[in-house]
Design an enzyme around this catalytic site. Sequence first.
Site, PDB file in Angstrom:
ATOM      1  N   SER A   1       0.834  -1.197   0.000  1.00 21.37           N
ATOM      2  CA  SER A   1       0.000   0.000   0.000  1.00 21.37           C
ATOM      3  C   SER A   1       0.874   1.255   0.000  1.00 21.37           C
ATOM      4  O   SER A   1       1.775   1.394   0.828  1.00 21.37           O
ATOM      5  CB  SER A   1      -0.902  -0.026   1.233  1.00 21.37           C
ATOM      6  OG  SER A   1      -1.674   1.131   1.244  1.00 21.37           O
ATOM      7  N   GLY A   2       0.629   2.146  -0.948  1.00 17.06           N
ATOM      8  CA  GLY A   2       1.384   3.390  -1.032  1.00 17.06           C
ATOM      9  C   GLY A   2       2.625   3.287  -1.910  1.00 17.06           C
ATOM     10  O   GLY A   2       3.380   4.249  -2.045  1.00 17.06           O
TER      11      GLY A   2
ATOM     12  N   THR B   1      -1.399   2.386  -8.281  1.00 11.92           N
ATOM     13  CA  THR B   1      -2.482   3.075  -8.969  1.00 11.92           C
ATOM     14  C   THR B   1      -1.932   4.189  -9.854  1.00 11.92           C
ATOM     15  O   THR B   1      -2.378   4.376 -10.984  1.00 11.92           O
ATOM     16  CB  THR B   1      -3.483   3.627  -7.934  1.00 11.92           C
ATOM     17  OG1 THR B   1      -3.965   2.517  -7.186  1.00 11.92           O
ATOM     18  CG2 THR B   1      -4.633   4.335  -8.584  1.00 11.92           C
TER      19      THR B   1
ATOM     20  N   ASN C   1      -1.569   5.582   3.005  1.00  7.51           N
ATOM     21  CA  ASN C   1      -1.757   6.207   1.700  1.00  7.51           C
ATOM     22  C   ASN C   1      -3.013   7.074   1.739  1.00  7.51           C
ATOM     23  O   ASN C   1      -4.081   6.616   2.130  1.00  7.51           O
ATOM     24  CB  ASN C   1      -1.909   5.085   0.649  1.00  7.51           C
ATOM     25  CG  ASN C   1      -2.014   5.621  -0.762  1.00  7.51           C
ATOM     26  OD1 ASN C   1      -2.083   6.833  -0.977  1.00  7.51           O
ATOM     27  ND2 ASN C   1      -2.047   4.716  -1.724  1.00  7.51           N
TER      28      ASN C   1
ATOM     29  N   SER D   1      -5.718   5.455  -0.853  1.00  8.22           N
ATOM     30  CA  SER D   1      -5.518   4.004  -0.905  1.00  8.22           C
ATOM     31  C   SER D   1      -6.689   3.319  -1.603  1.00  8.22           C
ATOM     32  O   SER D   1      -7.855   3.570  -1.288  1.00  8.22           O
ATOM     33  CB  SER D   1      -5.380   3.480   0.522  1.00  8.22           C
ATOM     34  OG  SER D   1      -5.094   2.115   0.494  1.00  8.22           O
ATOM     35  N   SER D   2      -6.378   2.452  -2.571  1.00  8.32           N
ATOM     36  CA  SER D   2      -7.446   1.711  -3.258  1.00  8.32           C
ATOM     37  C   SER D   2      -7.964   0.646  -2.295  1.00  8.32           C
ATOM     38  O   SER D   2      -7.191  -0.181  -1.828  1.00  8.32           O
ATOM     39  CB  SER D   2      -6.911   1.003  -4.493  1.00  8.32           C
ATOM     40  OG  SER D   2      -6.034   1.815  -5.204  1.00  8.32           O
TER      41      SER D   2
ATOM     42  N   GLY E   1      -1.883  -4.530  -2.465  1.00  8.36           N
ATOM     43  CA  GLY E   1      -0.646  -5.247  -2.128  1.00  8.36           C
ATOM     44  C   GLY E   1      -0.760  -5.945  -0.789  1.00  8.36           C
ATOM     45  O   GLY E   1      -1.743  -5.779  -0.058  1.00  8.36           O
TER      46      GLY E   1
ATOM     47  N   GLU F   1      -0.609  -6.781   2.933  1.00  2.00           N
ATOM     48  CA  GLU F   1      -0.868  -5.845   4.040  1.00  2.00           C
ATOM     49  C   GLU F   1      -0.578  -6.477   5.394  1.00  2.00           C
ATOM     50  O   GLU F   1      -1.051  -7.578   5.667  1.00  2.00           O
ATOM     51  CB  GLU F   1      -2.347  -5.419   4.039  1.00  2.00           C
ATOM     52  CG  GLU F   1      -2.659  -4.384   3.007  1.00  2.00           C
ATOM     53  CD  GLU F   1      -4.078  -3.818   3.093  1.00  2.00           C
ATOM     54  OE1 GLU F   1      -4.352  -2.889   2.341  1.00  2.00           O
ATOM     55  OE2 GLU F   1      -4.912  -4.305   3.886  1.00  2.00           O
TER      56      GLU F   1
END
Length: 692
Positions: free
Chosen positions: A107-108, A112, A157, A160-161, A384, A386
């Site tokens: 994440s981050g 994206t 993030n 974050s998605s 991703g 986590e």
Amino acid sequence: MEGTLTARDKVGVQDFVLLDAYTSESAFLENLRKRFRENLIYTYIGTLLVSVNPYQELGIYTASQMELYQGVNFFELPPHVYAIADNAYRMMCSELNNHFILISGESGAGKTEASKKILQYFAVTCPMTESLQIARDRLLLSIPILEAFGNAKTPRNDNSSRFGKYMDIQFDFQGIPVGGHIISYLIEKSRVVYQNHGERNFHIFYQLLAGGEVERLASLGLEQDPQLYKYLSQGHCARESPINDRNDWKTVSNAFSVIDFTEADLENLFGIIASVLHLGNICFKEDKQGCASVPDTHEIKWIAKLLGVCPAVLLEALTHRKIEAKTEEVICPLTVELSVYARDAMAKAVYGRTFTWLVNKINSSLVNKDFTQKTVIGLLDIYGFEVFDKNGFEQFCINYCNEKLQQLLIERTLKAEQAEYESEGIEWEPVQYFNNKIICDLVEERHRGIMSILDEECIRPGPATDLSFLERLEEKVGKHAHFQTRKLAGPKGWKRIGWLEFRLLHYAGEVTYSTKGFLEKNNDLLYRHLKEVLCGSKNSILRECFLVAELENRRRPPTVGTQFKNSLSSLLELLISKEPSYIRCIKPNERKEPSKFDDFLISHQIKYLGLMEHLRVRRAGFAYRRKYEHFLQRYKSLCPDTWPHWHGPPGEGVERLIKYIGYQPQDYKLGKTKIFIRFPRTLFATEDAFEF
Ligand code: ATP
Ligand code: MG
């Protein structure tokens, strides 16, 4: 000369394959660091792109950069996400096959952003006709809509998605983008009703309040201040400085107008969004009999109005439950706790299904029926790996998904590559790698895996609890080498595992999951009473989301875990038939800061992204391989023996040809049916010779 830095010392090598100490992780890290310091965020391992999030605008995504990368040989320019996009595109056009680009990282890390850059690259550089511009614009504008409804601020993030996304970009035979299709995976619905400290709900709620026109907000019964809504204020960061909700609202509104959303659609859609906010503010009180009541029905009235349902029926459904006895239905009052559960379940169901509706709606606007013969490039931007302080059912699903994608990478690169050398009879020192299939099996195996055990617990008659689920796990998978619980870990390991927790030793590291909420989230139950209310809604979106047929169907719907498992397995089937490209994104630090390179954090990512293994396979292997016939066909004019025709076996022709043009023995190997070329530069030299 001593004391003088060569370019290589300063900026490192642009392909890790060229590192002298290619087996050393510290040399790998050092190369990445040198490049990062010079704002060179991209580096190759062969054709795989490693990208480090710069957390700043670098001016490397301009129109002139796009032009630069168009149609140029992959290794002739510095590494770039555009080179990956261009390479996939050109291969698709010349070989008329389908491709996908898998973007992974935590994440981050920049997944994206990378997928957006690729989409923009295609939008700008691909040929275009006037009539197809709208298709291109819709593709581009679907992104802000999906992000508004599916992304949120987390501590890792700001954008974050919270859902997985696979997007096919469809091209016609001339390489013009003509349409697209999006598949979404498991949106994190729990966020609608609860956020941890430092987190927000999905962006769209804040955007609507900050940017929505006064009349629109009035018609929805909303006030501008997000702090007034319980579902928006639990994370204590409803107003967040780097996020400009008002501007984002403008972008999203504009996107809606380009993608076929009518005013009625928007009215219904925002009616639903507002209803969720009103739902969160309903307070239940205990009456004298210990049952839930709603002292202030202000919110109920708004929800009933916006969703087109009867307020009294809605109130009853939130505070009572229908139980079917033999011949009749009995209505039982709920406790406050169960009413809160019912209310939150309604909010999650409504939001989750509306998100699916939104994806379908976007898809129908991206369909292009005029073109039947299409090739595609798929972009996979999926959550991703986590690891949080507390990991629950969502992290379990997300990490399982990453195990599956790692399997794909192993199958398509490490394993396939080595198998090809073997079948071609090329001498080869096998590279060891950890095959994580054993962990995938632990999670997904029928009847024996964790998902199956969870499903069995969910349907078992009698009181199943998160604890009984854990006990079942201990009983059934307790001996597995990648599974631990406090009880099983023994005196050394138990301390860091709580009573209700289990630990999985993932390929990317250990994660301890709390079983709290596993059964409930896997079941994802919405009381029948509430379902009936929603099925009778006059809001046309909800009517599409909650079909009466669902009430009539008495069979249990598949659980969330099983649905996710099935959707992942279809995704992998879809991908396995396409040609892959990989982008591995790395997050440089935990503080979202530019120029900060955290060795420890990055080393960990290098390890679990399997970059060292990948490098070893690449380095020991060959960058290019071509069938003898194809190689000869292309280059035969370079050698008098093979020009204009070679009548002997193609392998011999190739041997003559490369001797004539001066290939060195260390540069290539000859297999049974193909020539293998170690470094791209050899092939480029041949291409150049060929052009003169
Ligand atoms: P998640 O799994 O949480 O969705 P992600 O990998 O998709 O994370 P992104 O949203 O792409 O992460 O990136 C996080 C932030 O990092 C972006 O909002 C942006 O500020 C910054 N960022 C990422 N990539 C780049 C880039 N190439 N250039 C500049 N900034 C970037
Ligand atoms: Mg993302």
